[in-house]
Design an enzyme around this catalytic site. Structure first.
Site, mmCIF file in Angstrom:
data_model
loop_
_atom_site.group_PDB
_atom_site.id
_atom_site.type_symbol
_atom_site.label_atom_id
_atom_site.label_comp_id
_atom_site.label_asym_id
_atom_site.label_seq_id
_atom_site.Cartn_x
_atom_site.Cartn_y
_atom_site.Cartn_z
ATOM 1 C CB CYS A 149 -42.422 5.971 -47.729
ATOM 2 S SG CYS A 149 -41.502 7.205 -48.643
HETATM 3 N N1 COA Z 1 -26.593 11.646 -62.507
HETATM 4 C C1 COA Z 1 -25.372 11.117 -62.650
HETATM 5 N N2 COA Z 1 -24.671 10.566 -61.645
HETATM 6 C C2 COA Z 1 -25.233 10.571 -60.427
HETATM 7 C C3 COA Z 1 -26.511 11.112 -60.205
HETATM 8 C C4 COA Z 1 -27.188 11.683 -61.288
HETATM 9 N N3 COA Z 1 -28.410 12.212 -61.149
HETATM 10 N N4 COA Z 1 -26.822 10.962 -58.897
HETATM 11 C C5 COA Z 1 -25.789 10.360 -58.323
HETATM 12 N N5 COA Z 1 -24.801 10.126 -59.243
HETATM 13 C C6 COA Z 1 -23.507 9.514 -59.014
HETATM 14 C C7 COA Z 1 -23.067 9.612 -57.561
HETATM 15 O O1 COA Z 1 -22.497 10.864 -57.286
HETATM 16 C C8 COA Z 1 -22.100 8.485 -57.455
HETATM 17 O O2 COA Z 1 -20.862 8.899 -58.009
HETATM 18 P P1 COA Z 1 -19.479 8.402 -57.340
HETATM 19 O O3 COA Z 1 -19.511 6.896 -57.462
HETATM 20 O O4 COA Z 1 -18.458 9.073 -58.151
HETATM 21 O O5 COA Z 1 -19.544 8.856 -55.921
HETATM 22 C C9 COA Z 1 -22.694 7.430 -58.381
HETATM 23 O O6 COA Z 1 -23.552 8.129 -59.278
HETATM 24 C C10 COA Z 1 -23.494 6.395 -57.633
HETATM 25 O O7 COA Z 1 -24.385 7.077 -56.726
HETATM 26 P P2 COA Z 1 -25.226 6.341 -55.630
HETATM 27 O O8 COA Z 1 -25.967 7.368 -54.828
HETATM 28 O O9 COA Z 1 -24.331 5.386 -54.895
HETATM 29 O O10 COA Z 1 -26.246 5.570 -56.586
HETATM 30 P P3 COA Z 1 -27.169 4.356 -56.252
HETATM 31 O O11 COA Z 1 -26.896 3.290 -57.206
HETATM 32 O O12 COA Z 1 -27.157 4.031 -54.800
HETATM 33 O O13 COA Z 1 -28.619 4.934 -56.612
HETATM 34 C C11 COA Z 1 -30.572 5.702 -55.453
HETATM 35 C C12 COA Z 1 -29.146 6.041 -55.924
HETATM 36 C C13 COA Z 1 -31.125 6.869 -54.654
HETATM 37 C C14 COA Z 1 -31.440 5.463 -56.678
HETATM 38 C C15 COA Z 1 -30.552 4.428 -54.581
HETATM 39 O O14 COA Z 1 -29.576 4.527 -53.579
HETATM 40 C C16 COA Z 1 -31.882 4.104 -53.971
HETATM 41 O O15 COA Z 1 -32.858 3.901 -54.630
HETATM 42 N N6 COA Z 1 -31.944 3.986 -52.665
HETATM 43 C C17 COA Z 1 -33.178 3.591 -52.059
HETATM 44 C C18 COA Z 1 -33.733 4.632 -51.248
HETATM 45 C C19 COA Z 1 -34.871 5.440 -51.768
HETATM 46 O O16 COA Z 1 -35.137 5.635 -52.933
HETATM 47 N N7 COA Z 1 -35.546 5.982 -50.804
HETATM 48 C C20 COA Z 1 -36.597 6.919 -51.023
HETATM 49 C C21 COA Z 1 -37.394 7.027 -49.800
HETATM 50 S S1 COA Z 1 -38.177 5.470 -49.434
#
Ligand code: COA
Length: 373
Positions: free
Chosen positions: A156
């Site tokens: 990225c």
């Molecule tokens: N729909 C519904 N629920 C979902 C889901 C979806 N598409 N994807 C994940 N969930 C669930 C998970 O399973 C988890 O459930 P649990 O609490 O029962 O385990 C819950 O939602 C929270 O998931 P989590 O992965 O902890 O969400 P988050 O708030 O961390 O958001 C990202 C996920 C990827 C958006 C976030 O971590 C992020 O942006 N990270 C930055 C990294 C990035 O984007 N990098 C890209 C390369 S630079």
């Protein structure tokens, strides 16, 4: 020594969009079918039931509303779940080169220059469609550019690392100008069958022309300085590569042959790393946060950008001070901060200072401090 400047940018945007609702409808059809097909193994505990995705979660967790892709028919077919692209002959331009031609033509037009004014092409992207010859050399040939080209990959952060490479060559006098091109076909390395990440990426290509400031013929951005940093992490990883067929199960449909991330850890570790990097870069240039008019950040997640913006500005930035495009484009890897810059910089006034910053796998972070001229 010469002063480098960004004199033009261009963005190629694919025609197809996929909304969160379309994405979720397809994923849930796939997941329901998976659960029916594996009902016995799920009942015996050998296989986990596949949970459904949710458009509201996607928007709240990321800020993404839709993404552009080169092909949506394959991605939205529950029996395929990846883009389907036509096999091209070796005598045709590759897909990455074709996207690049459009973005480069726009960047040259923006700068009021032609291919004859370019000395080098750097393709800086997260993935390259073949091992060799370099995509940059193909683009150079198709555009009739003299000089040289090479490909590089810092995931990225590729665009800002590419800008640093080009700016340093312009500064030293080894070239007068370079096109830094970021063709990102993220749809092809995304695992669309995994709800944790299926919403993250989109496709796009950006191009940036770096020239000697003295060669600029119109409004431009002087590059005050650039800074790159890396720190190894496995939290964003893709194991695909040329050794694949050498491994016993290398050619199987393996999850680790697509993008994988530990999103929570990435969020927690990268946000402070990036904030500290930007603040140190500015401090070393004697630039106070009150002097910073605009930040064009990597476009992965709205909350990440909100946090970094607050930390750097010391207050909540106005939306125009830290423009996001991820709601429309999703994460386009290295191209994201350049799209934000290209679409939200024309209104800046002479001497306004801005900062492009990209970050991601590696971990990697690159920042470019600019002054409007
Ligand atoms: N729909 C519904 N629920 C979902 C889901 C979806 N598409 N994807 C994940 N969930 C669930 C998970 O399973 C988890 O459930 P649990 O609490 O029962 O385990 C819950 O939602 C929270 O998931 P989590 O992965 O902890 O969400 P988050 O708030 O961390 O958001 C990202 C996920 C990827 C958006 C976030 O971590 C992020 O942006 N990270 C930055 C990294 C990035 O984007 N990098 C890209 C390369 S630079």
């Amino acid at each position: 020594m010469y002063t480098p400047a960004i004199t033009g940018t261009g963005v190629f945007t694919p025609e197809n969009t996929i909304t969160n609702d379309e994405l979720v409808a397809c994923f849930n059809t796939y997941a329901q079918k998976f659960n029916v097909d594996h009902a016995d193994q799920i009942a015996s505990g050998d296989v986990d039931e596949m949970p459904m995705s949710n458009a509201e979660f996607i928007f709240n967790a990321s800020g993404i509303e839709q993404r552009y892709v080169l092909d949506k028919t394959g991605i939205l077919n529950p029996d395929i779940m990846h883009p389907s692209l036509r096999q091209r002959s070796d005598d045709e331009p590759g897909v990455m080169a074709e996207m690049a031609l459009d973005a480069c033509a726009k960047a040259l037009a923006d700068a009021g220059k032609t291919a004859a004014d370019v000395d080098a092409v750097i393709v800086a992207a997260s993935n390259h469609e073949r091992a060799y010859p370099a995509i940059a050399v193909e683009i150079q040939d198709l555009m009739g550019i003299k000089g040289f080209g090479f490909d590089m990959n810092v995931a990225c952060s590729s665009a800002t690392f590419g800008i640093q490479a080009a700016a340093d060559m312009v500064r030293s006098g080894s070239i007068r100008s370079a096109l830094v091109v970021n063709p990102e076909i993220c749809s092809a390395h995304l695992e669309w069958r995994d709800r944790d990440c299926h919403f993250i990426f989109g496709d796009v290509c950006t191009a940036t022309l770096i020239e000697r400031k003295e060669d600029a013929t119109g409004d431009h951005f002087e590059i005050i300085s650039t800074r790159c940093a890396t720190q190894f992490s496995n939290n964003i990883r893709n194991n695909d590569g040329f050794l694949r067929r050498t491994r016993p199960d290398g050619m199987k449909d393996r999850r680790d042959m697509q993008f994988m991330q530990n999103g929570r850890k990435v969020f927690k570790e990268v946000v402070p790393m990036v904030s500290a990097h930007i603040l140190q870069h500015m401090a070393d240039e004697g630039i106070e946060n009150t002097q910073l008019s605009r930040m064009w950040l990597h476009q992965a997640n709205k909350s990440m950008n909100d946090y970094i913006g607050r930390k750097v500005m010391g207050r909540v930035p106005e939306p125009a001070e830290q423009p996001n495009i991820l709601q429309d484009y999703a994460n386009t890897s290295s191209a994201g901060s350049i799209i934000a810059f290209s679409k939200n910089s024309d209104d800046m006034k002479p001497d306004d200072i801005g900062l492009i910053c990209s970050f991601g796998a590696g971990y990697s972070v690159g920042s470019v401090l600019l002054k409007r001229c």
